[in-house]
Design a protein around this motif. Structure first.
Motif, PDB file in Angstrom:
ATOM      1  N   GLN A 801       0.974   8.717  -0.750  1.00 46.56           N
ATOM      2  CA  GLN A 801       1.195   7.302  -0.473  1.00 46.56           C
ATOM      3  C   GLN A 801       0.210   6.853   0.593  1.00 46.56           C
ATOM      4  OE1 GLN A 801       3.179   5.352  -2.037  1.00 46.56           O
ATOM      5  NE2 GLN A 801       4.905   6.486  -2.864  1.00 46.56           N
ATOM      6  N   TYR A 803      -0.888   3.785   3.417  1.00 48.58           N
ATOM      7  CA  TYR A 803      -0.379   2.717   4.266  1.00 48.58           C
ATOM      8  C   TYR A 803      -1.563   2.004   4.897  1.00 48.58           C
ATOM      9  CZ  TYR A 803       4.034   5.354   4.029  1.00 48.58           C
ATOM     10  OH  TYR A 803       5.155   6.015   3.603  1.00 48.58           O
ATOM     11  N   GLU A 815       1.846  -0.662   6.790  1.00 50.54           N
ATOM     12  CA  GLU A 815       2.676  -1.080   5.669  1.00 50.54           C
ATOM     13  C   GLU A 815       2.306  -0.273   4.425  1.00 50.54           C
ATOM     14  OE1 GLU A 815       5.071  -3.234   5.739  1.00 50.54           O
ATOM     15  OE2 GLU A 815       4.760  -4.403   7.582  1.00 50.54           O
ATOM     16  N   LEU A 816       3.334   0.150   3.668  1.00 53.02           N
ATOM     17  CA  LEU A 816       3.099   0.878   2.429  1.00 53.02           C
ATOM     18  C   LEU A 816       2.445  -0.039   1.401  1.00 53.02           C
ATOM     19  CD1 LEU A 816       3.538   3.448   0.693  1.00 53.02           C
ATOM     20  CD2 LEU A 816       5.755   2.487   0.038  1.00 53.02           C
ATOM     21  N   ARG A 818       2.054  -1.404  -2.009  1.00 56.08           N
ATOM     22  CA  ARG A 818       2.912  -1.457  -3.188  1.00 56.08           C
ATOM     23  C   ARG A 818       2.082  -1.526  -4.451  1.00 56.08           C
ATOM     24  NH1 ARG A 818       7.800   0.166  -1.306  1.00 56.08           N
ATOM     25  NH2 ARG A 818       8.302  -0.945   0.632  1.00 56.08           N
ATOM     26  N   GLU A 819       2.697  -1.137  -5.582  1.00 52.72           N
ATOM     27  CA  GLU A 819       2.028  -1.257  -6.865  1.00 52.72           C
ATOM     28  C   GLU A 819       1.948  -2.721  -7.262  1.00 52.72           C
ATOM     29  OE1 GLU A 819       3.768   1.117  -9.855  1.00 52.72           O
ATOM     30  OE2 GLU A 819       3.563   3.005  -8.771  1.00 52.72           O
ATOM     31  N   THR A 820       0.807  -3.122  -7.790  1.00 47.68           N
ATOM     32  CA  THR A 820       0.603  -4.501  -8.230  1.00 47.68           C
ATOM     33  C   THR A 820       0.161  -4.508  -9.669  1.00 47.68           C
ATOM     34  OG1 THR A 820      -1.688  -4.448  -7.435  1.00 47.68           O
ATOM     35  CG2 THR A 820      -0.014  -5.270  -5.913  1.00 47.68           C
TER      36      THR A 820
END
Length: 824
Positions: A801, A803, A815-816, A818-820
């Motif tokens: 992951q 960040y 902040e992680l 995210r998948e888009t």
């Protein structure tokens, strides 16, 4: 009887309406419509009103029929359908079908056919076959729409010129010269004005264009032409809306049974396919919206089919046109920010109000203006983007045949022709297999292009037997399908060839293309789903065979092929013995390492795999980069840790990243004693010469440099590593034993605290090195000019992951990512 039974019985009969000592709940929940749905409904209504009248005019139906279909499509299909944001109504794709039905059977029978098509759609929805309609090739669907668009445009061109269209495209083309010789200037002027406004309104420049561009171009075009015609007193044919009391309703179908059945099937097919494809397209549009004020569910295609069927039954019964999902209105609904089906239903209500209260205003619209609007819609149905797509997928023949079939024969006939050609093309591709054999520096390459089926087995067998016994062979499969007959032929030849002392490597463009089972070493099954995946599996050294002629040792299975095959032994000798007892191509005879492999075997094996599998795919791109030079967009400064693969975690390719790696991803301050000019030189080169637009400092979990920094001897630095880690001491000072003793918030991960002191130091180190970057002259100059941005990143190796550092908060929060949606 148990004493508990009465208690249970009494409790079952007791109903607590609300908790004791609390006020009773309120009344029934009131129906509310979100503001976004109201504004979207108005936008869709302004588009639907002129288009509905124009499509009714193009079909030859009563003009009220377009308004009926628009209202029913909005209210009934919007309420029952499975795609909340799809707007249904009279569609341009149904114009040709409906016009043919009206001309052949009359208006009342056409309404009955619409009802029967709706019943058929209900049946299909109950059978849950909606997904089956999506199996139709997109080339056929796009070809059908293009053919309908051409038919619409050619027919409406006669009305634009002031005449009357004929019954078919050939007749319209034949009558066009006479129509051009007898054109009506008033009709042409209004049509040209409509087309001009339709084309230029979305392209208004400046801030005024941004504001005015929100009004639908179709409404402005028709409204502007109507206003000019009224103010100048032009005498033209205009919209005529008879009294609703004389509106024609459906009657019992009258005509030959087979003809009516074909008409119902055609209407059902076109309505269903267009609606289902529209629902799928709406889902993509909704997913691509940058922000949603409410969550919208994905489409239920079977329910959508039921909704369309119910809407067609109601529309046909009330004397309306056939209904389908409409792309123009649906995309406008999504773009306007609609969040529920209420926008679709409210747009239908607005159409009803307009049909009852705006009749005098609607009757001012010139028919030439509506014809020009519909002609423009028809021309847009011939999409250049669709043509490029089908050409790229080698389906242009299917597209062209379907289009020509719809134009010259009819919709059902054109679609049937398209399906037949698509099946023929698929069979041709399935049976057309090219098999070639080349001898390249002693290695025999068998290249199979196309699908391997039983029809290609004779040719495959003939080519494979051209490979000499005991030779090195590479079989390249450039296809996605292999049936059982071809599989067994290839497997049998492979076993025979390896048993005779040869080697076989079977490769393919698709990851995982193998014939034999992957080797299993110490419980690890090597599967080449990525080129580097096999690094976990080491091939063990093999004891000399107890037999002769390369036979396997006792207890070892035979018939296994070697996992990789490269060129012949450069030295010409026998080489080391590989896994299959065949001469190893690397190094000199007898020169083996600790694992029984020659020196450099692993490196050479990886390079060989690159040459064989990756070079053919990358040669053109690398040649372009060699010609143009490097033009990276980012300087990526990260740790030298072997687990951090920069190109993989950023999905970057050659030429995208300018990478600087060192122990601990440190950026020494400029001019510092015992500094490091190599990092500063790389920064200066990337910023001033390569003109990178961003610099990323990337730390990672389990960093050995940070762990060493935590345990560093404060007495002094005596080794090169200790002297280098001195550049990380400012990061260590940011993380005292008590993380909040100075009242300053520390860098942290969003949603959780750092796992330990090492992770806390990794995060602080990223923030600190960004501050060091700002101290470099070239970086400060580019930041001041707005040509550069700095980014902090933390990669958790175990979780895979990433960040990104957010500078909006004190101390910095990672902040992680995210998948888009990757299609946007």
């Amino acid at each position: 009887m148990s004493a508990c039974v009465p208690a249970r019985a009494d409790s079952a009969r007791t109903k607590h309406v609300h908790p004791p000592h609390s006020p009773p709940p309120g009344g029934p929940r009131r129906f509310r419509v979100a503001g976004a749905d109201v504004s979207a409904a108005i936008a869709v209504f302004l588009i639907a009103l002129p288009l509905s009248l124009g499509i009714a005019l193009a079909t030859g139906a009563p003009l009220q029929a377009g308004l009926v279909a628009a209202a029913v499509g909005g209210i009934v299909a919007g309420r029952i359908g499975g795609c909340p944001l799809q707007v249904s109504g009279p569609a341009a794709g149904l114009t040709v079908v409906t016009a043919d039905l009206i001309q052949q059977y009359g208006w009342r029978t056409t309404c009955a056919i619409t009802v029967l098509a709706g019943i058929a759609q209900l049946g299909l929805g109950c059978l849950r076959v909606a997904r089956t309609a999506l199996a139709v090739s997109p080339a056929i669907v796009h070809g059908m729409l293009a053919g309908i668009g051409v038919t619409i445009a050619v027919a409406q061109l006669h009305i634009v010129l002031g005449g009357t269209p004929q019954s078919s495209v050939p007749d319209n083309l034949v009558a066009l010269p006479a129509q051009l010789a007898n054109l009506h200037p008033a009709d042409v002027a209004v049509s040209v004005l409509t087309l001009t406004l339709l084309l230029l309104w979305p392209r208004l420049p400046g801030r005024a264009g941004d504001v005015l561009g929100k009004l639908p171009a179709a409404l402005i075009a028709v409204g502007g032409a109507t206003a000019v015609a009224a103010l100048t007193g032009l005498r033209l044919p205009k919209v005529d809306l008879p009294s609703w009391s004389s509106h024609a309703l459906a009657s019992l179908p009258d005509g030959p049974v087979l003809g009516l059945v074909a008409a119902v099937l055609t209407t059902t097919l076109v309505c269903s396919v267009q609606s289902l494809l529209g629902a799928v397209a709406v889902d993509k549009l909704v997913a691509a919206r940058p922000a949603l004020t409410g969550r919208v569910k994905r489409s239920d295609l079977d329910r959508e089919l039921l909704g369309q069927g119910a809407a067609n039954i109601v529309s046909g019964s009330l004397g309306g046109l056939p209904i389908a999902g409409v792309a123009v209105r649906s995309s406008a609904n999504v773009a306007a920010g609609a969040v529920s089906r209420n926008s679709t239903m409210l747009h239908g209500v607005l159409v009803v109000i307009a049909a009852l209260l705006m009749v005098p205003a609607l009757e001012l619209i010139p028919l030439a203006s509506l014809a020009a609007l519909v002609m423009a819609v028809g021309l847009k149905m011939v999409s250049l983007n669709h043509i490029r797509t089908v050409t790229r997928h080698r389906e242009v023949l299917v597209y062209a045949v379907t289009t020509c079939g719809v134009v010259f024969l009819g919709v059902l006939e054109g679609v049937a022709l398209g399906i037949a050609v698509a099946v023929g093309v698929a069979l041709h591709r399935l049976t057309r297999t090219r098999i070639t054999h080349d001898d390249i520096e002693g290695v025999h390459h068998v290249h199979v292009r196309g699908q391997l089926t039983f029809l290609a087995v004779p040719r495959l067998s003939r080519v494979l037997h051209q490979v000499p016994h005991g030779a090195d062979a590479v079989v390249e499969l450039d296809g996605s399908f292999m049936d059982h007959a071809a599989y067994e032929t290839l497997q049998d030849w492979q076993k025979t060839h390896t048993a005779q002392g040869g080697s076989v490597d079977i490769t393919g463009r698709r990851p995982g293309t193998r014939i034999s089972e992957p080797a299993e070493v110490d419980g690890c099954r090597c599967r080449p789903w990525t080129p580097w995946r096999n690094h976990q599996c080491e091939r063990p050294s093999k004891a000399p065979a107890s037999g002769t002629d390369g036979q396997a040792a006792a207890g070892e299975p035979t018939g296994k092929s070697r996992a990789t095959t490269t060129g012949p032994n450069p030295s010409g000798g026998s080489g080391g013995t590989g896994e299959s007892g065949v001469a190893d191509p690397y190094g000199a005879p007898g020169a083996t390492g600790a694992t029984g492999q020659p020196p450099g075997h692993e490196l050479a094996r990886g390079i060989s795999a690159f040459h064989r599998n990756t070079t053919p795919l990358m040669r053109r791109e690398l040649a372009r980069l060699a010609r143009e030079g490097q033009q990276p967009s980012q300087l990526f400064l990260t740790c030298a840790d072997s687990r951090v693969v920069t190109s993989m975690i950023t999905s970057s390719g050659p030429g995208d990243l300018f990478v600087v790696r060192n122990v601990g991803n440190l950026v020494p301050l400029p001019g510092e004693e015992s500094g490091d000019d190599s990092v500063a030189a790389a920064i200066e080169y990337a910023v001033d010469i390569l003109k990178v637009r961003s610099i990323t400092v990337c730390g990672h979990s389990g960093c050995g440099a940070m762990q060493a920094l935590l345990g560093a001897d404060p007495g002094g630095a005596h080794t090169p590593l200790q002297r280098w880690l001195r550049h990380g001491l400012p990061s260590l000072e940011r993380v005292p034993a008590d993380a909040a003793e100075d009242g300053r918030e520390r860098p942290r991960l969003a949603g959780r605290a750092p796992a330990d002191a090492a992770e806390r130091l990794c995060l602080a180190n990223v923030v600190q090195q960004l501050e060091h970057l700002r101290a470099h002259e070239s970086v400060a100059r580019a930041l001041g000019a707005g040509d550069l941005e700095l980014q902090g990143m933390y990669f958790h190796v175990g979780e895979a992951q990433s960040y990104l550092l957010s500078e909006d908060t004190d101390g910095g929060v990672f902040e992680l990512v995210r998948e888009t949606n990757l299609t946007v």
